[in-house]
Design a protein around this motif. Structure first.
Motif, PDB file in Angstrom:
ATOM      1  N   ALA A 249       0.837  -1.209   0.000  1.00  0.00           N
ATOM      2  CA  ALA A 249       0.000   0.000   0.000  1.00  0.00           C
ATOM      3  C   ALA A 249       0.867   1.253   0.000  1.00  0.00           C
ATOM      4  N   GLY A 250       1.978   1.231   0.751  1.00  0.00           N
ATOM      5  CA  GLY A 250       2.896   2.368   0.741  1.00  0.00           C
ATOM      6  C   GLY A 250       3.469   2.605  -0.639  1.00  0.00           C
ATOM      7  N   ALA A 251       3.842   1.512  -1.316  1.00  0.00           N
ATOM      8  CA  ALA A 251       4.370   1.636  -2.678  1.00  0.00           C
ATOM      9  C   ALA A 251       3.300   2.172  -3.625  1.00  0.00           C
ATOM     10  N   ALA A 252       2.048   1.740  -3.423  1.00  0.00           N
ATOM     11  CA  ALA A 252       0.952   2.225  -4.267  1.00  0.00           C
ATOM     12  C   ALA A 252       0.704   3.712  -4.043  1.00  0.00           C
ATOM     13  N   LEU A 253       0.832   4.169  -2.807  1.00  0.00           N
ATOM     14  CA  LEU A 253       0.673   5.595  -2.518  1.00  0.00           C
ATOM     15  C   LEU A 253       1.737   6.421  -3.233  1.00  0.00           C
ATOM     16  N   VAL A 254       2.985   5.974  -3.159  1.00  0.00           N
ATOM     17  CA  VAL A 254       4.070   6.705  -3.827  1.00  0.00           C
ATOM     18  C   VAL A 254       3.880   6.691  -5.337  1.00  0.00           C
ATOM     19  N   LYS A 255       3.449   5.562  -5.890  1.00  0.00           N
ATOM     20  CA  LYS A 255       3.191   5.481  -7.331  1.00  0.00           C
ATOM     21  C   LYS A 255       2.089   6.449  -7.736  1.00  0.00           C
ATOM     22  N   ALA A 256       1.030   6.540  -6.905  1.00  0.00           N
ATOM     23  CA  ALA A 256      -0.075   7.462  -7.204  1.00  0.00           C
ATOM     24  C   ALA A 256       0.372   8.915  -7.118  1.00  0.00           C
ATOM     25  N   VAL A 257       1.200   9.224  -6.130  1.00  0.00           N
ATOM     26  CA  VAL A 257       1.726  10.584  -5.990  1.00  0.00           C
ATOM     27  C   VAL A 257       2.577  10.959  -7.192  1.00  0.00           C
ATOM     28  N   LEU A 258       3.464  10.051  -7.603  1.00  0.00           N
ATOM     29  CA  LEU A 258       4.325  10.310  -8.762  1.00  0.00           C
ATOM     30  C   LEU A 258       3.502  10.512 -10.033  1.00  0.00           C
ATOM     31  N   ALA A 259       2.483   9.677 -10.227  1.00  0.00           N
ATOM     32  CA  ALA A 259       1.646   9.799 -11.414  1.00  0.00           C
ATOM     33  C   ALA A 259       0.947  11.152 -11.448  1.00  0.00           C
ATOM     34  N   SER A 260       0.449  11.592 -10.291  1.00  0.00           N
ATOM     35  CA  SER A 260      -0.206  12.894 -10.212  1.00  0.00           C
ATOM     36  C   SER A 260       0.783  14.018 -10.515  1.00  0.00           C
ATOM     37  N   ALA A 261       1.991  13.918  -9.970  1.00  0.00           N
ATOM     38  CA  ALA A 261       3.010  14.945 -10.209  1.00  0.00           C
ATOM     39  C   ALA A 261       3.397  15.009 -11.689  1.00  0.00           C
ATOM     40  N   HIS A 262       3.562  13.848 -12.326  1.00  0.00           N
ATOM     41  CA  HIS A 262       3.954  13.836 -13.733  1.00  0.00           C
ATOM     42  C   HIS A 262       2.844  14.370 -14.633  1.00  0.00           C
ATOM     43  N   ARG A 263       1.578  14.067 -14.289  1.00  0.00           N
ATOM     44  CA  ARG A 263       0.477  14.618 -15.076  1.00  0.00           C
ATOM     45  C   ARG A 263       0.420  16.137 -14.948  1.00  0.00           C
ATOM     46  N   THR A 264       0.779  16.636 -13.771  1.00  0.00           N
ATOM     47  CA  THR A 264       0.664  18.076 -13.507  1.00  0.00           C
ATOM     48  C   THR A 264       1.848  18.856 -14.070  1.00  0.00           C
ATOM     49  N   TRP A 265       3.071  18.354 -13.861  1.00  0.00           N
ATOM     50  CA  TRP A 265       4.261  19.137 -14.204  1.00  0.00           C
ATOM     51  C   TRP A 265       5.162  18.503 -15.257  1.00  0.00           C
ATOM     52  N   GLY A 266       4.829  17.297 -15.682  1.00  0.00           N
ATOM     53  CA  GLY A 266       5.629  16.661 -16.713  1.00  0.00           C
ATOM     54  C   GLY A 266       6.574  15.601 -16.166  1.00  0.00           C
ATOM     55  N   ASP A 267       7.107  14.801 -17.067  1.00  0.00           N
ATOM     56  CA  ASP A 267       8.039  13.728 -16.715  1.00  0.00           C
ATOM     57  C   ASP A 267       9.245  13.814 -17.650  1.00  0.00           C
TER      58      ASP A 267
END
Length: 298
Positions: A249-267
């Protein structure tokens, strides 16, 4: 993957109400994000209401050694940080380690001051364990025309808010109220990650499943954090002994945070605002305003 060297994520963990599992989620985010780079938890709660002082394996000098109204050096803030050990390695905590009979430490209320503290320390992932009820804060700020803490946390550079609620009927009701208040105030719901924390064993109630399904279209992601007997008995004092499902679940939270950040500011993420790093000169802990995203200050 790791974050680019000059990129940074700021994760304010917000509680929809009491018993939301906010501190557990903050710890999971910190210990699960160590593969991204260095990470730190900011304990913003009053000392005698917080479990953080008793959890680190190696306590630092504490927040009292970094007064909010005085300059600090990077070495000073690193010495103040405590160390915790998780499944993926070491992470830091800035908390108050003074004895119980000391007077209250005057912690800064402004989220920008906490941002500056973490930026001055150079950590790449910062998790802020907040302590205010967000719906009450949003409505109070709106009706009294005052600056709101929730809005300030959400507006910090490269901030991905994580909103927590327990998997109970009252918990989901508080979450839905908080989401309505955030939406009415124009807060970045589409950037938020919701963490639903299970207070015990068993299946999710039907009301919780329905609420999670409805939220999927309003927020960036919804992640369920299972009940962990080790956390119930020991908190995060031995985070390297978390259950398998909890670690997932911790790994899933970090993955979700990263996905949100990349959608917002780019990757990859662009460079984050940062104070000038001068080893022989102190930097202020409380800025007048946070620097614009992607612009380095000096």
């Amino acid at each position: 993957m790791t974050l680019p060297a000059r990129s940074r994520l700021f994760l304010p963990v917000l509680g929809a109400g009491g018993g939301s599992g906010r501190t557990t989620v903050a710890g999971l985010l910190a210990c699960s994000s160590t593969f991204l780079g260095t990470s730190v938890v900011l304990d913003t709660a009053p000392r005698l209401a917080s479990p953080w002082p008793s959890w680190p394996s190696s306590p630092g000098s504490g927040l009292a050694s970094v007064p909010p109204d005085q300059p600090f050096t990077r070495a000073q803030v690193h010495a103040a940080a405590s160390r915790c050990i998780g499944p993926g390695g070491e992470w830091a905590v800035l908390t108050d380690h003074r004895e119980w009979n000391h007077g209250p430490l005057p912690l800064p209320a402004e989220p920008a001051a906490w941002y500056q503290l973490a930026a001055g320390g150079g950590w790449q992932t910062t998790v802020a364990d907040t302590s205010h009820p967000i719906a009450h804060d949003i409505v109070t700020a709106r009706t009294e025309r005052l600056p709101g803490l929730t809005a300030a946390w959400c507006s910090l550079p490269f901030a991905i808010p994580v909103l927590c609620a327990p998997t109970t009927g009252p918990g989901v009701a508080a979450l839905q109220t908080a989401v309505k208040a955030a939406s009415a105030e124009g807060l970045p719901l589409r950037r938020m990650v919701v963490a639903l924390t299970a207070p015990g064993e068993g299946r999710l109630p039907a009301a919780v499943k329905a609420a999670a399904t409805m939220l999927q279209s309003q927020v960036s992601a919804v992640v369920t954090v299972p009940f962990d007997p080790h956390i119930r008995n020991h908190g995060l004092a031995q985070a390297n002994r978390l259950g398998r499902r909890t670690a997932e679940a911790g790994a899933a939270l970090v993955k979700a945070v990263l996905a949100s950040a990349h959608r917002t500011w780019g990757d990859p993420l662009p460079p984050a605002a940062a104070p000038a790093s001068l080893s022989t000169q102190a930097v202020p802990v409380r800025p007048a305003q946070p620097a614009p995203e992607g612009v380095l200050t000096s």
